[in-house]
Write a protein that holds these residues in place. Structure first.
Motif, mmCIF file in Angstrom:
data_model
loop_
_atom_site.group_PDB
_atom_site.id
_atom_site.type_symbol
_atom_site.label_atom_id
_atom_site.label_comp_id
_atom_site.label_asym_id
_atom_site.label_seq_id
_atom_site.Cartn_x
_atom_site.Cartn_y
_atom_site.Cartn_z
ATOM 1 N N HIS A 119 0.850 -1.192 0.000
ATOM 2 C CA HIS A 119 0.000 0.000 0.000
ATOM 3 C C HIS A 119 0.885 1.240 0.000
ATOM 4 N N THR A 120 0.530 2.204 -0.816
ATOM 5 C CA THR A 120 1.230 3.484 -0.858
ATOM 6 C C THR A 120 0.237 4.579 -0.530
ATOM 7 N N GLU A 121 0.641 5.475 0.358
ATOM 8 C CA GLU A 121 -0.266 6.554 0.743
ATOM 9 C C GLU A 121 0.476 7.882 0.826
ATOM 10 N N THR A 122 -0.127 8.888 0.198
ATOM 11 C CA THR A 122 0.398 10.244 0.239
ATOM 12 C C THR A 122 -0.657 11.132 0.884
ATOM 13 N N PRO A 123 -0.293 11.924 1.891
ATOM 14 C CA PRO A 123 -1.271 12.824 2.493
ATOM 15 C C PRO A 123 -1.895 13.744 1.436
ATOM 16 N N ARG A 124 -3.156 14.046 1.602
ATOM 17 C CA ARG A 124 -3.904 14.851 0.639
ATOM 18 C C ARG A 124 -3.179 16.146 0.280
ATOM 19 N N ALA A 125 -2.589 16.803 1.254
ATOM 20 C CA ALA A 125 -1.913 18.086 1.015
ATOM 21 C C ALA A 125 -0.710 17.959 0.083
ATOM 22 N N LEU A 126 -0.179 16.745 -0.078
ATOM 23 C CA LEU A 126 1.026 16.540 -0.896
ATOM 24 C C LEU A 126 0.721 15.935 -2.262
ATOM 25 N N ARG A 127 -0.509 15.574 -2.511
ATOM 26 C CA ARG A 127 -0.843 14.871 -3.758
ATOM 27 C C ARG A 127 -0.649 15.764 -4.974
ATOM 28 N N GLY A 128 -0.321 15.115 -6.096
ATOM 29 C CA GLY A 128 -0.151 15.829 -7.353
ATOM 30 C C GLY A 128 1.205 16.489 -7.511
ATOM 31 N N ARG A 129 2.139 16.171 -6.635
ATOM 32 C CA ARG A 129 3.463 16.797 -6.663
ATOM 33 C C ARG A 129 4.587 15.799 -6.935
ATOM 34 N N GLY A 130 4.240 14.554 -7.237
ATOM 35 C CA GLY A 130 5.263 13.552 -7.509
ATOM 36 C C GLY A 130 5.886 12.943 -6.267
ATOM 37 N N ILE A 131 5.282 13.183 -5.114
ATOM 38 C CA ILE A 131 5.837 12.683 -3.849
ATOM 39 C C ILE A 131 5.808 11.157 -3.798
ATOM 40 N N ALA A 132 4.703 10.550 -4.228
ATOM 41 C CA ALA A 132 4.609 9.085 -4.188
ATOM 42 C C ALA A 132 5.667 8.458 -5.092
ATOM 43 N N SER A 133 5.910 9.052 -6.247
ATOM 44 C CA SER A 133 6.954 8.530 -7.142
ATOM 45 C C SER A 133 8.329 8.654 -6.499
ATOM 46 N N GLU A 134 8.572 9.779 -5.837
ATOM 47 C CA GLU A 134 9.848 9.971 -5.136
ATOM 48 C C GLU A 134 10.002 8.938 -4.020
ATOM 49 N N LEU A 135 8.904 8.664 -3.318
ATOM 50 C CA LEU A 135 8.899 7.660 -2.254
ATOM 51 C C LEU A 135 9.248 6.285 -2.810
ATOM 52 N N ILE A 136 8.593 5.872 -3.884
ATOM 53 C CA ILE A 136 8.839 4.541 -4.436
ATOM 54 C C ILE A 136 10.243 4.446 -5.019
ATOM 55 N N LYS A 137 10.717 5.498 -5.678
ATOM 56 C CA LYS A 137 12.093 5.482 -6.187
ATOM 57 C C LYS A 137 13.077 5.255 -5.033
ATOM 58 N N GLY A 138 12.883 5.981 -3.941
ATOM 59 C CA GLY A 138 13.758 5.808 -2.777
ATOM 60 C C GLY A 138 13.645 4.432 -2.164
ATOM 61 N N ALA A 139 12.417 3.904 -2.099
ATOM 62 C CA ALA A 139 12.210 2.556 -1.558
ATOM 63 C C ALA A 139 12.925 1.526 -2.426
ATOM 64 N N LEU A 140 12.807 1.670 -3.741
ATOM 65 C CA LEU A 140 13.476 0.730 -4.647
ATOM 66 C C LEU A 140 14.996 0.823 -4.509
ATOM 67 N N ASP A 141 15.510 2.007 -4.291
ATOM 68 C CA ASP A 141 16.957 2.159 -4.062
ATOM 69 C C ASP A 141 17.383 1.401 -2.809
ATOM 70 N N LEU A 142 16.584 1.494 -1.741
ATOM 71 C CA LEU A 142 16.897 0.767 -0.506
ATOM 72 C C LEU A 142 16.792 -0.742 -0.711
ATOM 73 N N ILE A 143 15.776 -1.178 -1.445
ATOM 74 C CA ILE A 143 15.599 -2.607 -1.727
ATOM 75 C C ILE A 143 16.786 -3.124 -2.541
#
Length: 91
Positions: free
Chosen positions: A38-62
């Motif tokens: 599950h991926t969740e971005t707070p409403r105030a941050l949506r539409g800014r590419g935050i979720a993509s940045e999160l997943i990119k960082g997660a994949l780097d850690l993985i």
């Protein structure tokens, strides 16, 4: 500016702090892979590419941990479709 993505092992989720909010991706571990459920971005941050940045960082850690990823949520499926450079991580 967002802080780096971190692995909150106690809560089994990757987190990305932006402003005073936290976007996160829950996961489950298998012996060789991380299932992002599950991926969740707070409403105030949506539409800014935050979720993509999160997943990119997660994949780097993985990748750093020598594991593979299993996309268990639609956002991660879509992200991996848009980023074939990460196809080597798919279990």
């Amino acid at each position: 500016m967002a802080a780096p993505v971190r692995d909150n092992k106690d809560r089994s989720r990757f987190e990305l702090g932006v402003e005073s909010e936290i976007a996160f991706a829950n996961y489950r571990l298998t012996p060789s892979a991380v299932i992002i459920t599950h991926t969740e971005t707070p409403r105030a941050l949506r539409g800014r590419g935050i979720a993509s940045e999160l997943i990119k960082g997660a994949l780097d850690l993985i990748r750093r941990d020598g594991r593979k990823v299993i996309a268990g949520c639609g956002f991660v499926v879509d992200y991996l479709d848009r980023h074939p450079e990460d196809a080597d991580l798919v279990a």
